[in-house]
Design a protein around this motif. Structure first.
Motif, PDB file in Angstrom:
ATOM      1  N   TYR A  38      -8.343   7.825   5.640  1.00  0.00           N
ATOM      2  CA  TYR A  38      -6.960   7.380   5.483  1.00  0.00           C
ATOM      3  C   TYR A  38      -6.662   6.312   6.536  1.00  0.00           C
ATOM      4  O   TYR A  38      -7.103   6.421   7.686  1.00  0.00           O
ATOM      5  N   TYR A  39      -5.903   5.297   6.136  1.00  0.00           N
ATOM      6  CA  TYR A  39      -5.424   4.311   7.100  1.00  0.00           C
ATOM      7  C   TYR A  39      -4.135   4.828   7.733  1.00  0.00           C
ATOM      8  O   TYR A  39      -3.300   5.442   7.063  1.00  0.00           O
ATOM      9  N   MET A  71       0.847  -1.192   0.000  1.00  0.00           N
ATOM     10  CA  MET A  71       0.000   0.000   0.000  1.00  0.00           C
ATOM     11  C   MET A  71       0.886   1.247   0.000  1.00  0.00           C
ATOM     12  O   MET A  71       1.796   1.358   0.816  1.00  0.00           O
ATOM     13  N   HIS A  72       0.629   2.151  -0.921  1.00  0.00           N
ATOM     14  CA  HIS A  72       1.481   3.330  -1.077  1.00  0.00           C
ATOM     15  C   HIS A  72       1.374   4.262   0.133  1.00  0.00           C
ATOM     16  O   HIS A  72       0.289   4.522   0.640  1.00  0.00           O
ATOM     17  N   THR A  73       2.511   4.755   0.601  1.00  0.00           N
ATOM     18  CA  THR A  73       2.554   5.678   1.733  1.00  0.00           C
ATOM     19  C   THR A  73       2.445   7.114   1.235  1.00  0.00           C
ATOM     20  O   THR A  73       3.248   7.564   0.414  1.00  0.00           O
ATOM     21  N   LEU A  74       1.444   7.835   1.732  1.00  0.00           N
ATOM     22  CA  LEU A  74       1.231   9.223   1.337  1.00  0.00           C
ATOM     23  C   LEU A  74       1.932  10.209   2.261  1.00  0.00           C
ATOM     24  O   LEU A  74       2.256  11.327   1.851  1.00  0.00           O
ATOM     25  N   TRP A  75       2.152   9.792   3.509  1.00  0.00           N
ATOM     26  CA  TRP A  75       2.609  10.737   4.535  1.00  0.00           C
ATOM     27  C   TRP A  75       3.211   9.948   5.676  1.00  0.00           C
ATOM     28  O   TRP A  75       2.762   8.847   5.992  1.00  0.00           O
ATOM     29  N   VAL A 124       3.404   8.260  18.664  1.00  0.00           N
ATOM     30  CA  VAL A 124       3.328   6.973  17.980  1.00  0.00           C
ATOM     31  C   VAL A 124       3.649   7.192  16.503  1.00  0.00           C
ATOM     32  O   VAL A 124       2.812   7.715  15.757  1.00  0.00           O
ATOM     33  N   PRO A 125       4.837   6.832  16.031  1.00  0.00           N
ATOM     34  CA  PRO A 125       5.174   7.000  14.611  1.00  0.00           C
ATOM     35  C   PRO A 125       4.254   6.161  13.718  1.00  0.00           C
ATOM     36  O   PRO A 125       4.054   4.969  13.966  1.00  0.00           O
ATOM     37  N   VAL A 126       3.699   6.806  12.683  1.00  0.00           N
ATOM     38  CA  VAL A 126       2.762   6.115  11.790  1.00  0.00           C
ATOM     39  C   VAL A 126       3.011   6.515  10.340  1.00  0.00           C
ATOM     40  O   VAL A 126       3.679   7.509  10.049  1.00  0.00           O
ATOM     41  N   LYS A 127       2.440   5.711   9.442  1.00  0.00           N
ATOM     42  CA  LYS A 127       2.418   6.011   8.011  1.00  0.00           C
ATOM     43  C   LYS A 127       0.961   6.142   7.579  1.00  0.00           C
ATOM     44  O   LYS A 127       0.091   5.448   8.100  1.00  0.00           O
ATOM     45  N   MET A 128       0.704   7.024   6.624  1.00  0.00           N
ATOM     46  CA  MET A 128      -0.659   7.263   6.162  1.00  0.00           C
ATOM     47  C   MET A 128      -0.843   6.699   4.757  1.00  0.00           C
ATOM     48  O   MET A 128       0.010   6.861   3.888  1.00  0.00           O
TER      49      MET A 128
END
Length: 312
Positions: free
Chosen positions: A110-111, A1-5, A16-20
């Motif tokens: 967004y996930y 799944m492509h990371t937007l942010w 909490v570090p995350v990817k969007m």
């Protein structure tokens, strides 16, 4: 799944570090304008009607129309100075009950997935929110714009819904509250709603217009003839009480079979309209064309994806 942010969820002193990732995608068909004679794609030309000249990108500036045909020009430096800094933090402001947010405020989903170093903190946030029954109201900056957002647990993970601000919500001008239905009409309407009530099953619903468009395009590509049924004109015109009675009788049978009312079984109503001329007839037929002898297609339109947010 492509990371937007990439960034982090911040609440209190916890990060909490995350990817969007985009949770949805548009299935729109993209059409191009072609020259009717040669079927080649036309070119959109930017032209100044006053100077009668084609204008290139270097000769374009941004202007805001503050009065009819009067503009104030803003240069790129001025616009850049107003942009929000690219914050990499989803700042949780409050925890609230989900039913308190009307769906009209939601924009896009967004996930949020955890970085490998934050699996435990991510799971801790998910589980604590789920057990408390709360959702998080947060602030996040994306593409140089500050958004209000709602974070909630979905399928054992977090989904973020960007939201409209209250100033962006238009309010309805209520003009129909003076019409008061009778108790008999309310009773029958409630019974009709109960007859049509079923558990939500998203797989049950399909974009019929999209499927018809796919069939039409495929038939044009293969040179086949595309056929549609003539849409139904609906049933006879009756008054509101007769329509309710007929609908209840129809749905009693439909409910046992778990099937929706067919378009050609829709009843037309005569509704009073306060236009000074008495009654106005309105057609309540919602039928759509159906594809004949067309198998379910595998053709899909070009996906429309969001622009990637610039990495900090």
């Amino acid at each position: 799944m492509h990371t937007l942010w990439k960034g982090s969820i911040s609440f209190g002193l916890v990060n909490v570090p995350v990817k969007m990732h985009a949770a949805t995608e548009a299935r729109d068909f993209k059409f191009n304008y072609l020259h009717k004679e040669c079927k080649n794609r036309i070119r959109q030309i930017k032209k100044c009607p006053v100077c009668d000249l084609e204008v290139g990108s270097d000769d374009l500036v941004k202007g805001f129309e503050y009065e009819k045909d009067r503009y104030v020009v803003l240069d790129e430096e001025e616009l850049t100075s107003l942009e929000q800094p690219m914050s990499r933090s989803i700042d949780i402001l409050d925890f609230i009950n989900l039913p308190e947010i009307d769906p009209i405020y939601y924009q896009k989903s967004y996930y949020l997935s955890p970085e490998e170093t934050a699996l435990k903190a991510y799971r801790l946030l998910c589980q604590s929110m789920e057990e408390s029954g709360k959702v998080a109201l947060a602030r996040v900056t994306m593409r140089s714009k500050q958004h209000l957002a709602c974070l909630r647990v979905f399928e054992n993970g977090l989904v973020m819904e960007t939201m409209y601000y209250p100033q962006e919500i238009r309010h309805m001008d209520v003009v129909w509250d003076r019409v008061v239905p009778t108790e008999a009409e309310l009773t029958m309407a409630r019974q009709l709603i109960e007859n049509l009530a079923r558990p939500f099953d998203p797989d049950k619903y399909h974009d019929e217009l999209h499927e018809q468009m796919v069939s039409l395009i495929e038939s044009k590509v293969t040179g086949e003839t595309y056929q549609v049924e003539t849409p139904s004109k609906g049933g006879k015109v009756v008054d509101l009480m007769e329509a309710l009675k007929a609908s209840i009788a129809l749905t009693e049978n439909e409910k046992s079979q778990s099937q929706p009312i067919k378009p050609n079984e829709t009843i037309n109503l005569i509704n009073p309209v306060n236009d000074g001329d008495g009654l106005e007839e309105r057609d309540a037929d919602n039928s759509q064309d159906k594809i004949i002898n067309k198998p379910k297609s595998t053709l899909t339109p070009r996906k429309r994806t969001s622009r990637r947010a610039k990495e900090a």
